[in-house]
Design an enzyme around this catalytic site. Structure first.
Site, PDB file in Angstrom:
ATOM      1  CB  SER A   1       4.787  43.741 -16.235  1.00 10.55           C
ATOM      2  OG  SER A   1       4.619  44.626 -17.366  1.00 10.55           O
TER       3      SER A   1
ATOM      4  CE1 TYR B   1       8.832  42.422 -19.757  1.00  8.75           C
ATOM      5  CE2 TYR B   1       6.488  43.489 -20.112  1.00  8.75           C
ATOM      6  CZ  TYR B   1       7.611  43.377 -19.533  1.00  8.75           C
ATOM      7  OH  TYR B   1       7.856  44.073 -18.138  1.00  8.75           O
TER       8      TYR B   1
ATOM      9  CE  LYS C   1       8.921  41.061 -16.419  1.00  4.38           C
ATOM     10  NZ  LYS C   1       9.910  40.950 -15.415  1.00  4.38           N
TER      11      LYS C   1
HETATM   12  C1  UD1 Z   1       4.926  49.035 -22.026  1.00  2.00           C
HETATM   13  C2  UD1 Z   1       4.349  47.786 -21.479  1.00  2.00           C
HETATM   14  C3  UD1 Z   1       4.832  47.396 -20.190  1.00  2.00           C
HETATM   15  C4  UD1 Z   1       6.031  47.639 -19.876  1.00  2.00           C
HETATM   16  C5  UD1 Z   1       6.531  49.032 -20.144  1.00  2.00           C
HETATM   17  C6  UD1 Z   1       8.256  48.989 -20.077  1.00  2.00           C
HETATM   18  C7  UD1 Z   1       2.289  46.991 -22.663  1.00  2.00           C
HETATM   19  C8  UD1 Z   1       0.996  47.229 -22.670  1.00  2.00           C
HETATM   20  N1  UD1 Z   1       2.920  48.013 -21.754  1.00  2.00           N
HETATM   21  O1  UD1 Z   1       4.365  50.056 -21.563  1.00  2.00           O
HETATM   22  O2  UD1 Z   1       3.984  46.414 -19.643  1.00  2.00           O
HETATM   23  O3  UD1 Z   1       6.558  47.450 -18.502  1.00  2.00           O
HETATM   24  O4  UD1 Z   1       6.268  49.031 -21.596  1.00  2.00           O
HETATM   25  O5  UD1 Z   1       8.920  48.865 -21.227  1.00  2.00           O
HETATM   26  O6  UD1 Z   1       2.851  46.236 -23.309  1.00  2.00           O
HETATM   27  N2  UD1 Z   1       4.580  56.910 -26.927  1.00  2.00           N
HETATM   28  C9  UD1 Z   1       4.565  57.690 -27.803  1.00  2.00           C
HETATM   29  N3  UD1 Z   1       5.933  58.017 -28.472  1.00  2.00           N
HETATM   30  C10 UD1 Z   1       7.134  57.373 -28.131  1.00  2.00           C
HETATM   31  C11 UD1 Z   1       7.203  56.318 -27.033  1.00  2.00           C
HETATM   32  C12 UD1 Z   1       5.863  56.214 -26.462  1.00  2.00           C
HETATM   33  O7  UD1 Z   1       3.507  58.210 -28.174  1.00  2.00           O
HETATM   34  O8  UD1 Z   1       8.100  57.570 -28.905  1.00  2.00           O
HETATM   35  C13 UD1 Z   1       3.313  56.710 -26.232  1.00  2.00           C
HETATM   36  C14 UD1 Z   1       2.939  55.156 -26.186  1.00  2.00           C
HETATM   37  O9  UD1 Z   1       2.229  54.954 -27.484  1.00  2.00           O
HETATM   38  C15 UD1 Z   1       2.044  54.905 -25.107  1.00  2.00           C
HETATM   39  C16 UD1 Z   1       2.907  55.885 -23.972  1.00  2.00           C
HETATM   40  O10 UD1 Z   1       3.625  56.839 -24.845  1.00  2.00           O
HETATM   41  O11 UD1 Z   1       0.685  55.194 -25.210  1.00  2.00           O
HETATM   42  C17 UD1 Z   1       3.558  55.336 -23.186  1.00  2.00           C
HETATM   43  O12 UD1 Z   1       4.746  54.244 -23.762  1.00  2.00           O
HETATM   44  P1  UD1 Z   1       5.754  53.624 -23.279  1.00  2.00           P
HETATM   45  O13 UD1 Z   1       6.620  54.175 -22.389  1.00  2.00           O
HETATM   46  O14 UD1 Z   1       6.379  52.628 -24.376  1.00  2.00           O
HETATM   47  O15 UD1 Z   1       5.049  52.524 -22.221  1.00  2.00           O
HETATM   48  P2  UD1 Z   1       3.695  51.214 -22.446  1.00  2.00           P
HETATM   49  O16 UD1 Z   1       3.781  50.920 -24.021  1.00  2.00           O
HETATM   50  O17 UD1 Z   1       2.592  51.868 -21.922  1.00  2.00           O
END
Ligand code: UD1
Length: 329
Positions: free
Chosen positions: A116, A140, A144
């Site tokens: 990851s 997590y 990895k």
């Molecule tokens: C995270 C993990 C990644 C993991 C992935 C899958 C980190 C840095 N990244 O990615 O390693 O493989 O999850 O579980 O730990 N967002 C919103 N609203 C929401 C949900 C998300 O604004 O309701 C935004 C988040 O703030 C982020 C983006 O959308 O900026 C993507 O979020 P998300 O899909 O959760 O993935 P990551 O956090 O990038």
């Protein structure tokens, strides 16, 4: 090759299973169905129900004789790993050791591992290359990274060659509609956007609009799960051809902000998708963008489906067939 796909009933695993079968491999899925779904099991694959936390289960599976395995069986909720690290120790760490010991004993000498972007922690520079410092900021991510290190030891001592594939943000669904399982309690952006589009959630919360990006919302690299699946096929071919281990970053190299993703989803789905800016989510980095130059050159990987419209449309085409999120769980 005879390939054991551990975690092959999950979201990414089922796409990997399909790609491996299409590439002509004889595939067997091993899964405990804790988050994997029966509906994701493809007719082309044999199925073994078992749990990587039970050394006997995984040894019995390997005793059937496999040339290679793909390991995708892990808990992956970043936030949960900071509250319940024990769960991640037992499943992600001990479970992987069970797999490596069983592979080693059975003579299986090739493993493709789902790593990851979380191994890097907050970027010190972007785009992130493979040499970027690795300082995971969640337990997590630590599991990895630790597994990558254990793999390196099993390579040097036991000759097990590994491909560690560091996914950035996996998204999308099989465009031909063969895989339709919905993740239970999704935490990731696109599934949540889809649930709002379906009316299953009232609104999307956008976590922070004061980041140092073009519109203030977080920038991520979304890569289509079928493109990721192809990388597993290419990585296995590399292990067979070169007899060397590798670790590569897998991303589309196309940064998309949260606001851009929501606007594109409104356009592609034709739905309103109410969204509201809220405060930052703890642990979110501003921009997480890799270079995938090494994956291109070593394993000839070129994502084909990772543009925003294809990511959203392939996901929407699955969600729109459901009446409730648990209908086919
Ligand atoms: C995270 C993990 C990644 C993991 C992935 C899958 C980190 C840095 N990244 O990615 O390693 O493989 O999850 O579980 O730990 N967002 C919103 N609203 C929401 C949900 C998300 O604004 O309701 C935004 C988040 O703030 C982020 C983006 O959308 O900026 C993507 O979020 P998300 O899909 O959760 O993935 P990551 O956090 O990038």
């Amino acid at each position: 090759m005879k390939v054991l796909i551990i975690g092959g009933a999950g979201y990414i695993g089922s796409h990997v299973t399909k790609a491996m079968a299409l590439a002509g491999h004889e595939v067997t899925v091993f899964d405990n169905l804790s988050s994997g779904l029966l509906v994701n099991l493809l007719p082309a694959a044999a199925f073994i129900a078992g749990d990587i936390r039970h050394a006997d289960d995984i040894s019995a599976a390997f005793s059937r004789g496999f040339d290679a395995c793909v390991h995708l069986a892990a808990f992956k909720a970043v936030g949960e790993s900071m509250v319940e690290p024990e769960k991640y120790s037992v499943n992600n760490l001990s479970g992987t050791i069970n797999i490596l010991n069983a592979a080693s004993a059975s003579g299986c000498r090739k493993i493709v591992f789902s790593s990851s972007a979380a191994v890097f922690g907050s970027p010190e520079y972007v785009p992130i290359d493979e040499d970027h410092p690795k300082n995971p900021e969640s337990y997590y991510g630590f599991t990895k990274l630790e597994i990558e290190r254990i793999l390196a030891w099993y390579d040097s001592i036991r000759g097990i060659k590994f491909a560690a594939l560091r996914y950035f943000n996996a998204a999308g669904y099989d465009p031909s509609g063969d895989i339709v399982g919905l993740e239970r309690n999704p935490q990731n952006l696109l599934p949540i956007v889809m649930e709002v589009a379906m009316g299953w959630r009232k609104e999307l919360q956008i976590f922070g609009n004061d980041y140092d990006t073009r519109d203030g919302t977080c920038l991520r690299d979304y890569v289509h799960v079928s493109d990721l699946a192809d990388a597993h096929v290419n990585a296995l071919a590399y292990l067979e051809r070169e007899g060397k281990s590798l670790a590569v970053n897998l991303g589309s190299e196309k940064g998309v902000t949260v606001t851009e993703m929501v606007e594109a989803a409104r356009r592609v789905t034709g739905r309103d998708i109410p969204a509201r800016y809220t405060g930052r989510r703890a642990g979110d980095a501003s921009s997480l963008i890799p270079t995938s130059a090494l994956a291109r050159s070593l394993i000839g990987w070129n994502p084909r489906l990772s543009d925003v419209d294809t990511l959203i449309k392939s996901t929407w085409d699955v969600y729109r067939t459901y009446r409730t999120p648990t209908e086919r769980a």
